[in-house]
Design a protein around this motif. Structure first.
Motif, PDB file in Angstrom:
ATOM      1  N   PHE A 266      -0.354  23.934 -32.909  1.00 31.89           N
ATOM      2  CA  PHE A 266       0.982  23.602 -32.432  1.00 31.89           C
ATOM      3  C   PHE A 266       0.946  22.335 -31.598  1.00 31.89           C
ATOM      4  N   ALA A 267       2.068  21.642 -31.594  1.00 27.88           N
ATOM      5  CA  ALA A 267       2.169  20.459 -30.745  1.00 27.88           C
ATOM      6  C   ALA A 267       2.258  20.848 -29.276  1.00 27.88           C
ATOM      7  N   HIS A 268       2.754  22.060 -29.020  1.00 20.64           N
ATOM      8  CA  HIS A 268       2.906  22.529 -27.639  1.00 20.64           C
ATOM      9  C   HIS A 268       2.987  24.054 -27.666  1.00 20.64           C
TER      10      HIS A 268
ATOM     11  N   THR B 259       5.922  21.405 -34.295  1.00 17.89           N
ATOM     12  CA  THR B 259       6.281  22.796 -33.947  1.00 17.89           C
ATOM     13  C   THR B 259       5.719  23.205 -32.596  1.00 17.89           C
ATOM     14  N   ALA B 260       6.559  23.877 -31.816  1.00 14.72           N
ATOM     15  CA  ALA B 260       6.130  24.454 -30.535  1.00 14.72           C
ATOM     16  C   ALA B 260       6.090  25.975 -30.665  1.00 14.72           C
ATOM     17  N   LEU B 261       5.120  26.565 -29.975  1.00 17.09           N
ATOM     18  CA  LEU B 261       5.024  28.021 -29.896  1.00 17.09           C
ATOM     19  C   LEU B 261       5.504  28.473 -28.529  1.00 17.09           C
ATOM     20  N   VAL B 262       6.420  29.446 -28.510  1.00 15.57           N
ATOM     21  CA  VAL B 262       6.863  30.052 -27.258  1.00 15.57           C
ATOM     22  C   VAL B 262       6.439  31.517 -27.271  1.00 15.57           C
TER      23      VAL B 262
ATOM     24  N   GLY C 198      12.182  18.273 -28.627  1.00 19.50           N
ATOM     25  CA  GLY C 198      12.964  18.308 -29.864  1.00 19.50           C
ATOM     26  C   GLY C 198      12.225  18.972 -30.999  1.00 19.50           C
ATOM     27  N   LEU C 199      11.184  19.736 -30.698  1.00 21.73           N
ATOM     28  CA  LEU C 199      10.343  20.340 -31.721  1.00 21.73           C
ATOM     29  C   LEU C 199      11.006  21.573 -32.353  1.00 21.73           C
TER      30      LEU C 199
END
Length: 472
Positions: A187-189, A155-158, A210-211
């Motif tokens: 988060f992964a990113h 999962t990525a956080l924006v 692709g997260l």
């Protein structure tokens, strides 16, 4: 025209007891000409802060009433703390708000805030709450709401911010929040993306691989951007979407989370605490309202009627004698009268269109608050005009003060300003003193008048739109 203003504050009427010293807190927000939801978070913050040690808590706005130019006049006490309910530092907190309040300070506000004397009041101007480190926890709470169980490695956080090219510091709070959330290892990113500058929010796919994605708007309020423009531009049909084979969750803005209240409370309780006397002019305006209301009073489209039990009834003047009016409590009066009968937002409350079908009943000590809820700042401004103390700002000075996207109004020809006046001021109950129109007596002194000392932000915006419109 009224007599030349007397710089000496008016003495309190001898029949009034000396009020106890106290402090006023002003919670300031952006507001909107289009959307009532934009101001909702600011009003909620003000309610939360009622118990934070201040004797009164008021709100003010850039795009609504009471405006930033009016709001200091509505403060009862000479000791005023100003909290900008903004999510980041930048153009509004460093330039617009200080300028509109009459502060000399421009630029970044130090940790302890800025203290100046403005119009006889001691004003403590604080930094915006969004820069507080505790907002990272609020950000994560919003992520958990929309996606309770995410897988950190997938999962990525924006963190979504507005951004502006006018001030590079507007990005700092958003970037700091993304950095702190990423450092927590949840988060992964983590990335900070923006509406109005790069890296752009619309490029979120490029920044998340692709997260799966959780998007959290780092905005102060629910409004046009968070409800409409961002979901549409990002291609999100709902709070949880499945796009390109991955889950994309879109949270509510951080500024509307209940936990923000504790952050705000901490900020204002750290401000200087020196109770000061009631402002004499403010007290005199309140006394004038009390006297005028004794025999019944029409203020714009509003009727104020004394009752046998000592309370006052408020309703639309055209509803006099109408049975079955909906009873509206004082706490809901501003929201109730902030829309017309078609449900349209009324950012400038003195424009015609006060809704019908309601009534409020308030004790004498709450009459000023009730009138302020319907028509913000009119009591203080009417009394100042009657006393010869209302400072009128001609259009040229208002135009010269504009910046950002409104800077072009500085060169607006007279015919463009007149066209905006004909379109907007004709539907307003105020008399535009700034345009040279005469006003004899206000509603406090036996007349119907409501003074308008300066062109409102709605008119400034309309002039700007007319300048942008293509010529035939």
């Amino acid at each position: 025209m009224p007599p030349t203003p007397d710089p000496t504050p008016a003495a309190l009427p001898p029949t009034l007891p000396a009020p106890a010293p106290g402090r006023t807190l002003l919670v300031l927000g952006h507001g909107s000409h289009l959307n009532a939801d934009s101001a909702r978070a600011v009003h909620a913050h003000a309610r939360t802060l009622q118990g934070a040690g201040f004797d009164e808590v008021l709100t003010g706005f850039w795009k609504e009433e009471p405006s930033l130019r009016q709001v200091l006049r509505t403060a009862r006490y000479r000791e005023v703390t100003v909290l900008p309910a903004f999510i980041s530092e930048g153009y509004f907190t460093e330039e617009v708000i200080p300028r509109e309040l009459g502060l000399r300070h421009q630029g970044r506000v130090p940790d302890g805030g800025v203290t100046e004397t403005v119009a006889g009041r001691t004003v403590h101007y604080l930094r915006p709450y969004g820069i507080h480190a505790a907002m990272t926890g609020v950000l994560l709470d919003r992520a958990r709401e929309v996606c309770p169980t995410w897988t950190p490695e997938r999962t990525a956080l924006v963190v979504l911010g507005h951004g502006t090219r006018r001030n590079p510091r507007s990005k700092e709070a958003i970037e700091a929040a993304a950095r702190r959330a990423g450092a927590a290892g949840l988060f992964a990113h983590a990335a900070a993306l923006y509406l109005d500058e790069p890296p752009h929010a619309t490029d979120w796919r490029e920044h998340t691989g692709g997260l799966d994605v959780i998007m959290v708007p780092f905005f102060a309020s629910e409004g046009w951007h968070t409800l409409d423009t961002m979901p549409a531009e990002l291609g999100l049909p709902g709070p949880v979407s499945h796009l390109d084979g991955r889950a994309v969750s879109y949270a509510r803005p951080v500024g509307t989370h209940p936990a923000v209240g504790s952050v705000l409370t901490r900020l204002v309780q750290e401000a200087p605490a020196r109770p000061a006397p009631v402002d004499a002019d403010h007290a005199a305006a309140w006394a004038a309202l009390d006297t005028a209301a004794e025999g019944g009073l029409d203020v714009g489209e509003l009727r104020v009627t004394p009752q046998p039990d000592g309370t006052f009834a408020l309703h639309h003047a055209a509803d006099a004698g109408t049975p079955g009016l909906t009873r509206v409590p004082l706490d809901d009066l501003a929201a109730w009268t902030g829309r017309d009968n078609q449900g349209e937002h009324r950012p400038i409350r003195t424009r015609r269109g006060l809704p019908r079908g309601w009534q409020a009943r308030v004790p004498r000590e709450h009459l000023r608050a009730a009138l302020h809820a319907v028509y913000p700042a009119v009591t203080e401004e009417a009394h100042a005009w009657d006393a010869g103390k209302l400072l009128v700002t001609p259009w040229a000075e208002t135009a010269a003060r504009q910046s950002g996207r409104y800077r072009p109004v500085r060169r607006a020809p007279p015919e463009t300003v007149q066209a905006a006046r004909e379109r907007l001021c004709a539907g307003c109950l105020r008399t535009p003193l700034w345009a040279g129109e005469p006003l004899a007596a206000t509603f406090l002194s036996g007349g119907p008048g409501l003074p308008c000392a300066e062109a409102c932000t709605l008119l400034v915006s309309d002039v700007a739109h007319l300048l942008e419109a293509p010529h035939p």
